[in-house]
Design a protein around this motif. Structure first.
Motif, PDB file in Angstrom:
ATOM      1  N   ASP A   1       0.724  -1.179  -0.009  1.00  0.00           N
ATOM      2  CA  ASP A   1      -0.112   0.025  -0.064  1.00  0.00           C
ATOM      3  C   ASP A   1       0.979   1.331  -0.055  1.00  0.00           C
ATOM      4  O   ASP A   1       1.105   1.755   1.051  1.00  0.00           O
ATOM      5  CB  ASP A   1      -0.940  -0.030   1.235  1.00  0.00           C
ATOM      6  N   VAL A   2       1.317   1.874  -1.301  1.00  0.00           N
ATOM      7  CA  VAL A   2       1.994   2.916  -1.265  1.00  0.00           C
ATOM      8  C   VAL A   2       1.681   3.635  -2.696  1.00  0.00           C
ATOM      9  O   VAL A   2       1.251   2.793  -3.563  1.00  0.00           O
ATOM     10  CB  VAL A   2       3.762   2.553  -1.278  1.00  0.00           C
ATOM     11  N   GLU A   3       1.678   4.936  -2.770  1.00  0.00           N
ATOM     12  CA  GLU A   3       1.521   5.592  -3.691  1.00  0.00           C
ATOM     13  C   GLU A   3       2.574   6.093  -4.455  1.00  0.00           C
ATOM     14  O   GLU A   3       3.447   6.530  -3.919  1.00  0.00           O
ATOM     15  CB  GLU A   3       0.568   7.127  -3.203  1.00  0.00           C
ATOM     16  N   VAL A   4       2.574   5.991  -5.749  1.00  0.00           N
ATOM     17  CA  VAL A   4       3.709   6.267  -6.554  1.00  0.00           C
ATOM     18  C   VAL A   4       3.453   7.337  -7.816  1.00  0.00           C
ATOM     19  O   VAL A   4       1.968   7.295  -8.127  1.00  0.00           O
ATOM     20  CB  VAL A   4       4.429   5.085  -7.100  1.00  0.00           C
ATOM     21  N   GLU A   5       4.133   7.928  -8.456  1.00  0.00           N
ATOM     22  CA  GLU A   5       3.868   8.807  -9.464  1.00  0.00           C
ATOM     23  C   GLU A   5       4.850   8.187 -10.628  1.00  0.00           C
ATOM     24  O   GLU A   5       6.143   8.474 -10.520  1.00  0.00           O
ATOM     25  CB  GLU A   5       4.218  10.240  -9.122  1.00  0.00           C
ATOM     26  N   ASP A   6       4.512   8.479 -11.923  1.00  0.00           N
ATOM     27  CA  ASP A   6       5.460   8.038 -13.064  1.00  0.00           C
ATOM     28  C   ASP A   6       6.113   9.406 -13.557  1.00  0.00           C
ATOM     29  O   ASP A   6       5.417  10.324 -13.981  1.00  0.00           O
ATOM     30  CB  ASP A   6       4.512   7.757 -14.142  1.00  0.00           C
ATOM     31  N   ILE A   7       7.497   9.388 -13.143  1.00  0.00           N
ATOM     32  CA  ILE A   7       8.166  10.372 -13.669  1.00  0.00           C
ATOM     33  C   ILE A   7       9.267  10.010 -14.650  1.00  0.00           C
ATOM     34  O   ILE A   7      10.376  10.508 -14.843  1.00  0.00           O
ATOM     35  CB  ILE A   7       8.943  11.134 -12.505  1.00  0.00           C
ATOM     36  N   THR A   8       8.768   9.075 -15.466  1.00  0.00           N
ATOM     37  CA  THR A   8      10.005   8.510 -16.585  1.00  0.00           C
ATOM     38  C   THR A   8      10.305   9.471 -17.618  1.00  0.00           C
ATOM     39  O   THR A   8      11.478   9.772 -17.792  1.00  0.00           O
ATOM     40  CB  THR A   8       9.230   7.368 -17.549  1.00  0.00           C
ATOM     41  N   ASP A   9       9.287  10.348 -17.894  1.00  0.00           N
ATOM     42  CA  ASP A   9       9.757  11.330 -18.994  1.00  0.00           C
ATOM     43  C   ASP A   9      10.555  12.352 -18.513  1.00  0.00           C
ATOM     44  O   ASP A   9      11.131  13.137 -19.102  1.00  0.00           O
ATOM     45  CB  ASP A   9       8.497  11.956 -19.345  1.00  0.00           C
ATOM     46  N   TYR A  10      10.939  12.631 -16.914  1.00  0.00           N
ATOM     47  CA  TYR A  10      11.738  13.679 -16.332  1.00  0.00           C
ATOM     48  C   TYR A  10      12.673  13.227 -15.864  1.00  0.00           C
ATOM     49  O   TYR A  10      13.410  14.085 -15.157  1.00  0.00           O
ATOM     50  CB  TYR A  10      10.850  14.340 -15.518  1.00  0.00           C
ATOM     51  N   CYS A  11      12.930  11.789 -15.869  1.00  0.00           N
ATOM     52  CA  CYS A  11      14.172  11.305 -15.105  1.00  0.00           C
ATOM     53  C   CYS A  11      15.361  10.978 -15.915  1.00  0.00           C
ATOM     54  O   CYS A  11      15.018  10.466 -16.938  1.00  0.00           O
ATOM     55  CB  CYS A  11      13.694  10.146 -13.910  1.00  0.00           C
ATOM     56  N   ASP A  12      16.477  10.887 -15.488  1.00  0.00           N
ATOM     57  CA  ASP A  12      17.693  10.427 -16.108  1.00  0.00           C
ATOM     58  C   ASP A  12      17.966   9.173 -15.610  1.00  0.00           C
ATOM     59  O   ASP A  12      18.503   8.655 -14.433  1.00  0.00           O
ATOM     60  CB  ASP A  12      18.756  11.280 -15.675  1.00  0.00           C
ATOM     61  N   THR A  13      17.638   8.116 -16.446  1.00  0.00           N
ATOM     62  CA  THR A  13      17.734   6.615 -16.044  1.00  0.00           C
ATOM     63  C   THR A  13      18.855   6.085 -15.983  1.00  0.00           C
ATOM     64  O   THR A  13      19.249   5.053 -15.792  1.00  0.00           O
ATOM     65  CB  THR A  13      16.525   5.826 -16.563  1.00  0.00           C
ATOM     66  N   SER A  14      20.235   6.932 -16.450  1.00  0.00           N
ATOM     67  CA  SER A  14      21.133   6.293 -16.843  1.00  0.00           C
ATOM     68  C   SER A  14      21.931   6.165 -15.578  1.00  0.00           C
ATOM     69  O   SER A  14      23.062   5.406 -15.537  1.00  0.00           O
ATOM     70  CB  SER A  14      21.853   7.079 -18.009  1.00  0.00           C
ATOM     71  N   SER A  15      21.571   6.928 -14.508  1.00  0.00           N
ATOM     72  CA  SER A  15      22.287   6.606 -13.434  1.00  0.00           C
ATOM     73  C   SER A  15      21.954   5.554 -12.628  1.00  0.00           C
ATOM     74  O   SER A  15      22.400   5.112 -11.615  1.00  0.00           O
ATOM     75  CB  SER A  15      21.991   7.880 -12.488  1.00  0.00           C
ATOM     76  N   PHE A  16      20.841   4.703 -12.964  1.00  0.00           N
ATOM     77  CA  PHE A  16      20.565   3.479 -12.417  1.00  0.00           C
ATOM     78  C   PHE A  16      21.357   2.300 -12.706  1.00  0.00           C
ATOM     79  O   PHE A  16      21.844   2.369 -13.817  1.00  0.00           O
ATOM     80  CB  PHE A  16      19.153   3.137 -12.624  1.00  0.00           C
ATOM     81  N   LEU A  17      21.418   1.292 -11.910  1.00  0.00           N
ATOM     82  CA  LEU A  17      22.106   0.107 -12.166  1.00  0.00           C
ATOM     83  C   LEU A  17      21.213  -0.650 -13.401  1.00  0.00           C
ATOM     84  O   LEU A  17      19.920  -0.701 -13.192  1.00  0.00           O
ATOM     85  CB  LEU A  17      22.680  -0.834 -11.255  1.00  0.00           C
ATOM     86  N   GLN A  18      21.819  -1.448 -14.151  1.00  0.00           N
ATOM     87  CA  GLN A  18      21.150  -2.117 -15.077  1.00  0.00           C
ATOM     88  C   GLN A  18      21.560  -3.621 -14.891  1.00  0.00           C
ATOM     89  O   GLN A  18      22.373  -4.358 -15.252  1.00  0.00           O
ATOM     90  CB  GLN A  18      21.210  -1.995 -16.455  1.00  0.00           C
ATOM     91  N   PRO A  19      20.492  -4.597 -14.159  1.00  0.00           N
ATOM     92  CA  PRO A  19      20.487  -6.055 -13.999  1.00  0.00           C
ATOM     93  C   PRO A  19      20.634  -6.685 -15.033  1.00  0.00           C
ATOM     94  O   PRO A  19      19.591  -6.481 -16.001  1.00  0.00           O
ATOM     95  CB  PRO A  19      19.636  -6.199 -12.614  1.00  0.00           C
ATOM     96  N   LEU A  20      21.621  -7.619 -15.354  1.00  0.00           N
ATOM     97  CA  LEU A  20      21.386  -8.594 -16.343  1.00  0.00           C
ATOM     98  C   LEU A  20      21.091  -9.941 -16.011  1.00  0.00           C
ATOM     99  O   LEU A  20      21.957 -10.393 -14.741  1.00  0.00           O
ATOM    100  CB  LEU A  20      22.630  -8.497 -17.025  1.00  0.00           C
ATOM    101  N   SER A  21      20.471 -10.884 -16.101  1.00  0.00           N
ATOM    102  CA  SER A  21      20.570 -12.284 -15.988  1.00  0.00           C
ATOM    103  C   SER A  21      21.672 -12.935 -16.800  1.00  0.00           C
ATOM    104  O   SER A  21      22.157 -12.390 -17.632  1.00  0.00           O
ATOM    105  CB  SER A  21      19.026 -13.107 -16.278  1.00  0.00           C
TER     106      SER A  21
END
Length: 532
Positions: free
Chosen positions: A218-238
């Motif tokens: 039970d948590v409220e979230v907001e989609d900020i994909t268009d405003y966020c620099d996603t390159s700073s996140f790690l990219q997990p690979l199987s």
């Protein structure tokens, strides 16, 4: 919001940025199914993904209304599970090809074709494969085809449950004896309706592991994909993701984000703290699939690499029919057997066998016999019966259901590669000299092994980054772990010596390995029946 993750309380702070990297089924809620509906008397039970057993999928009777809906809800990908099959009750007319109604269409991949997203498809017609593409905009009624393969619950959860739908499965093989902890009724062999419970997989900016969030949090979230620099996140690979990289990209340095479960060496080294590894290359490698020889179950199963340095001595094989003797005989040596079961021949032209009779197997041929007053030609096995002071030529009917055990005269010790080269599998052995390069040779403690077949599987060659003295092979499709690549040059391009690893696999994995290996093989011919 505070929630529990793997027994630990975790906190999602207000304003924290989370990158969603996937959705995964966490567990399954199962109900007993009658006539494609939940039984009125069925209680819902929770099944973990590692719940034992093999299952067949019941085709979904609800059609999909477009190709776009299929791609959105059904897993389509490069692995052997990612090729679902559908049929249309009406003909589909394309520019250069017409798919006939009822024809099985295999969906292979999704890609852009001339600026339009489409699915690469194929049909087999008159033993010939035909390839074509279907645009995502293609509408119609598309029904799931019957699937005769067997799957574990984990495979079904990862590949065979469409989004927003349940899945009906039929228990094919329980693999384990029932006990009171089993949530299913004793001797249950019916159908189950599986309802998935999802978890969200995410990464955060200041965490190096993958966060698993239950979908009912039970948590409220907001989609900020268009405003966020996603390159700073790690990219997990199987491991599958890593294996799909081109050979030119290897070697590479990676950090283990989630290590494999279990304590089997050397894989247990991959989940002790933060672990950096070098991945040198990807390749296909040969293994010998071996099972423990024992009359009761469960048997242990192993995958043995060709680099295994131990030695083996032969053990007697058992043959239930004369037909099995014909399959096992070779030009290299004469097959010597003792009968363990009596057989009375219904034809005077053929030999009746007593327990203890000994034979040298010669060859398959045909013989004329009298059956109900008429002459018939049947397949027989020519043998020499060993008497106290002579040999007697006899004929055994190929359909004979007796019992024979091999007499071993060969006392030689063999390397694994010699056995695969000189003898036909299956082949019975025991370890006579253990592999001294392995700290604990699990094969040495097994009283008898049957080498069943050679298989080819996908592996990555890895080592530790900190002063590596050895490398080892990890199986791509049987080890569940996640890594992220580090932008760092590999100092050691040539891998250190590869450590020999005998992989012990579960009974479910054993059936999976045999299933994949035998998909392209024709079934062996059946033994002849009695003349009628």
């Amino acid at each position: 919001s505070i929630y529990e993750m793997f027994g630990n309380e975790c906190c999602l702070s207000t304003g924290e940025v989370i990158k969603i990297i996937g959705f995964k089924i966490n567990k399954l809620i199962a109900s007993i199914c009658e006539n494609n509906e939940v039984s009125r008397f069925s209680a819902k039970v929770e099944l973990p993904l590692n719940f034992p057993g093999l299952y067949k999928i019941v085709a979904d009777k609800t059609p999909y209304v477009s190709i776009e809906e299929i791609t959105r809800k059904v897993s389509i990908g490069p692995t052997r599970f990612g090729h679902p099959c559908f049929y249309s009750p009406e003909d589909i007319k394309l520019a250069n090809f017409t798919v006939k109604h009822g024809e099985q269409i295999t969906f292979n991949s999704v890609e852009e074709v001339n600026g339009t997203m489409a699915v690469n498809c194929g049909v087999v017609r008159n033993n010939q494969s035909h390839s074509f593409t279907l645009p995502l905009s293609q509408e119609g009624r598309f029904y799931e085809c019957e699937d005769d393969q067997i799957y574990t619950l984990k495979e079904i959860a990862e590949w065979k449950i469409p989004k927003c739908r349940n899945r009906i499965v039929k228990l094919s093989n329980t693999l384990h004896t029932w006990d009171s902890s089993n949530p299913l009724p004793e001797n249950f062999d019916g159908c189950l309706i599986l309802t998935p419970v999802y978890e969200v997989q995410a990464v955060m900016k200041f965490r190096k592991d993958i966060v698993h969030i239950l979908s009912d949090l039970d948590v409220e979230v907001e989609d900020i994909t268009d405003y966020c620099d996603t390159s700073s996140f790690l990219q997990p690979l199987s491991l599958e993701d890593v294996f799909e990289r081109t050979s030119k990209e290897f070697p590479m340095v990676a950090e283990v984000m989630e290590g494999p479960s279990g304590i089997q060496k050397p894989y247990n080294l991959l989940h002790t703290g933060r672990k950096e590894i070098i991945i040198y290359k990807k390749y296909q490698a040969t293994r010998v699939l071996a099972s423990e020889i024992r009359s009761d179950s469960p048997k242990r199963h192993f995958l043995i690499p060709m680099s295994y340095k131990g030695k083996f001595k032969r053990r007697p094989r058992e043959f239930p029919t004369a037909y099995d003797l014909e399959i096992a005989r070779s030009e290299k040596e004469q097959l010597h057997v003792v009968a363990t079961k009596a057989f009375d021949s219904p034809h005077k032209e053929l030999f009746s066998v007593s327990v203890g009779d000994q034979f040298l197997v010669q060859q398959c041929q045909t013989s004329e016999v009298l059956y109900e007053g008429r002459k018939k030609v049947i397949d027989v096995l020519a043998c020499e019966q060993i008497l106290s002071d002579a040999y007697k030529k006899v004929l055994l009917p190929m359909y004979m259901e007796g019992g024979f055990v091999e007499v071993i005269h060969d006392k030689k010790q063999y390397q694994l590669s010699e056995i695969c080269k000189e003898f036909r599998l299956p082949f019975n052995v025991k370890v006579s000299v253990r592999d001294l390069s392995i700290e604990e040779d699990v094969l040495a403690a097994v009283p008898g092994l049957q080498f069943e077949e050679e298989i080819t599987d996908s592996y990555l060659l890895i080592s530790s980054t900190s002063g590596p003295v050895e490398s080892w092979e990890i199986p791509v499709y049987r080890l569940n772990m996640s890594v992220h690549l580090l932008s760092r040059d590999v100092q050691t391009v040539v891998p250190p010596a590869t450590k020999t690893t005998v992989e012990e696999i579960s009974e479910e994995q054993y059936y999976m390995v045999r299933r994949y290996e035998n998909q392209t093989l024709h079934p062996p011919p059946r033994p002849p029946k009695k003349p009628t």
